[in-house]
Design a protein around this motif. Structure first.
Motif, short mmCIF file in Angstrom:
data_model
loop_
_atom_site.label_atom_id
_atom_site.label_comp_id
_atom_site.label_asym_id
_atom_site.label_seq_id
_atom_site.Cartn_x
_atom_site.Cartn_y
_atom_site.Cartn_z
N ARG A 98 24.97 6.95 -6.70
CA ARG A 98 24.68 7.06 -8.12
C ARG A 98 23.74 8.23 -8.37
NH1 ARG A 98 28.42 5.41 -9.52
NH2 ARG A 98 29.00 3.47 -10.56
N TYR A 99 24.23 9.22 -9.11
CA TYR A 99 23.44 10.38 -9.51
C TYR A 99 22.76 10.04 -10.84
CZ TYR A 99 22.34 15.33 -10.38
OH TYR A 99 21.68 16.54 -10.61
N TYR A 102 20.61 11.41 -14.03
CA TYR A 102 20.24 12.62 -14.76
C TYR A 102 18.89 12.48 -15.46
CZ TYR A 102 25.18 13.78 -14.24
OH TYR A 102 26.42 14.05 -13.72
N THR A 161 25.83 22.74 -9.60
CA THR A 161 25.26 21.41 -9.80
C THR A 161 24.18 21.44 -10.86
OG1 THR A 161 25.74 20.83 -7.49
CG2 THR A 161 24.12 19.47 -8.64
N VAL A 189 28.01 16.25 -13.11
CA VAL A 189 28.25 16.72 -11.75
C VAL A 189 29.62 16.22 -11.27
CG1 VAL A 189 27.42 16.61 -9.37
CG2 VAL A 189 25.79 16.77 -11.25
N ALA A 198 19.51 16.35 -8.26
CA ALA A 198 19.98 15.67 -7.05
C ALA A 198 19.17 14.43 -6.72
CB ALA A 198 20.02 16.63 -5.86
N THR A 199 18.75 13.69 -7.74
CA THR A 199 18.16 12.36 -7.53
C THR A 199 19.31 11.35 -7.50
OG1 THR A 199 16.08 12.91 -8.62
CG2 THR A 199 16.66 10.59 -8.50
N VAL A 200 19.52 10.73 -6.35
CA VAL A 200 20.66 9.81 -6.20
C VAL A 200 20.20 8.51 -5.57
CG1 VAL A 200 22.42 11.61 -6.08
CG2 VAL A 200 21.28 10.88 -3.99
N VAL A 256 28.78 10.12 -7.60
CA VAL A 256 28.96 11.35 -6.83
C VAL A 256 29.34 10.96 -5.40
CG1 VAL A 256 27.40 12.81 -8.19
CG2 VAL A 256 26.48 11.42 -6.32
N PHE A 287 26.17 14.17 -1.15
CA PHE A 287 24.82 13.87 -1.62
C PHE A 287 24.01 12.97 -0.68
CE2 PHE A 287 26.79 15.51 -5.39
CZ PHE A 287 25.76 16.18 -6.04
N HIS A 322 24.04 19.42 -14.38
CA HIS A 322 22.86 18.59 -14.67
C HIS A 322 22.29 18.97 -16.04
CE1 HIS A 322 19.22 16.31 -13.28
NE2 HIS A 322 18.63 17.10 -14.17
N THR A 352 15.09 16.90 -2.44
CA THR A 352 15.51 17.23 -3.80
C THR A 352 14.83 18.51 -4.23
OG1 THR A 352 13.73 15.94 -4.76
CG2 THR A 352 15.85 14.83 -4.47
#
Length: 291
Positions: free
Chosen positions: A9-10, A12, A72, A29, A95-97, A49, A54, A76, A279
């Motif tokens: 899970r990305y 935003y 990317t 993304v 890129a916080t997932v 994602v 990732f 975002h 990140t």
């Protein structure tokens, strides 16, 4: 929302419930539309994602790929910009997932107090970025000092004297440019609710001409943005007569620079993948923010 085993899970941004729906054709993304995940009055905007891109090792490799990183970051920023039209978002780092929806909900619950505090602070406000560049190495004073050098020194002593004059004029030009940047920052800060000074941009990365002597972000009430823009425009005229200075204004953006860098800390390592050291912050020109 079901999650495939090979998907992460990305996230935003975090916000309060939007006042209107996002555009139906908005994609993030990977070209996937973002979805809202609600938890106790907060909303996380998320999208699936692939883990192959990732997960930590894969992401570390991708962050060395400037083309992948730029694509990317644009996706975002596209989502953040769309969200900013219907609510006041708190952007998370690029890129916080998380492993799954439960990880995102755990983050919302663990960080709820901080999220609410930051959302209260940035409510009704936008970020404006201001940069000052000195165009090229030849400031006007330096150019005047170099004029005799074009005729060539007659003796070794003449050569050393000319070099000293060039260095002195060069340093004087930079001092005037930096003094202008300080005055500008003080003036703009007095018309903003908050301000942040970022490190000067690397010209090789930003591809901007000249040397960056000011790279700042200002948190301004949306209702006062017109006056702030007019203030910056007035300074451009002053800059044109001072050592080839160029003043650049960008925005309005979501408040990238005023949300804190540790916003996802404490969410639980078992849930977060790609956060922390792996990140990069979603600020700056790559994503459209003030950096």
């Amino acid at each position: 929302m079901s999650v495939a085993h090979d998907e992460l899970r990305y996230v935003y941004a975090v916000c309060r419930p939007p006042t209107a729906p996002l555009a139906a054709d908005l994609t993030g993304v990977g070209g996937v539309p973002p979805k809202q995940l609600c938890h106790e009055g907060l909303v996380a905007l998320v999208g699936p994602v692939p883990e192959r891109d990732f997960a930590q090792d894969a992401l570390r490799a991708h962050l060395e790929d400037l083309d992948w990183l730029a694509e990317t970051a644009r996706a975002h920023q596209r989502v953040i910009a769309a969200l900013a039209t219907v609510t006041c978002p708190l952007p998370l780092r690029l890129a916080t997932v998380f492993r799954d929806d439960s990880g995102v909900r755990a983050m919302l619950e663990d960080q709820a107090e901080r999220f609410v505090r930051v959302l209260d602070r940035i409510e009704g406000r936008v970020e404006w970025g201001v940069k000052v560049h000195v165009e090229g190495e030849a400031a006007s004073a330096t150019g005047r000092a170099e004029e005799p050098a074009r005729r060539g020194p007659r003796t070794g002593r003449d050569y050393l004297r000319q070099r000293r004059r060039q260095r002195a004029a060069h340093e004087e030009g930079w001092e005037r440019a930096e003094a202008f940047a300080r005055r500008l920052h003080e003036e703009l800060s007095s018309h903003a609710d908050d301000a942040r000074l970022h490190a000067p941009q690397n010209a090789a990365l930003s591809r901007a001409s000249g040397r960056n002597v000011l790279n700042a972000a200002y948190l301004v009430p949306r209702s006062h943005s017109e006056e702030f823009v007019e203030l910056v425009d007035r300074t451009k005229d002053e800059g044109r007569g001072t050592d080839c200075l160029r003043v650049e204004l960008t925005g309005p953006w979501a408040a990238y620079s005023f949300t804190g860098d540790d916003i996802t800390e404490g969410a639980g390592d078992e849930n977060v993948k790609g956060a922390g050291d792996d990140t990069v912050t979603g600020t700056g020109d790559e994503s459209g923010g003030g950096a």
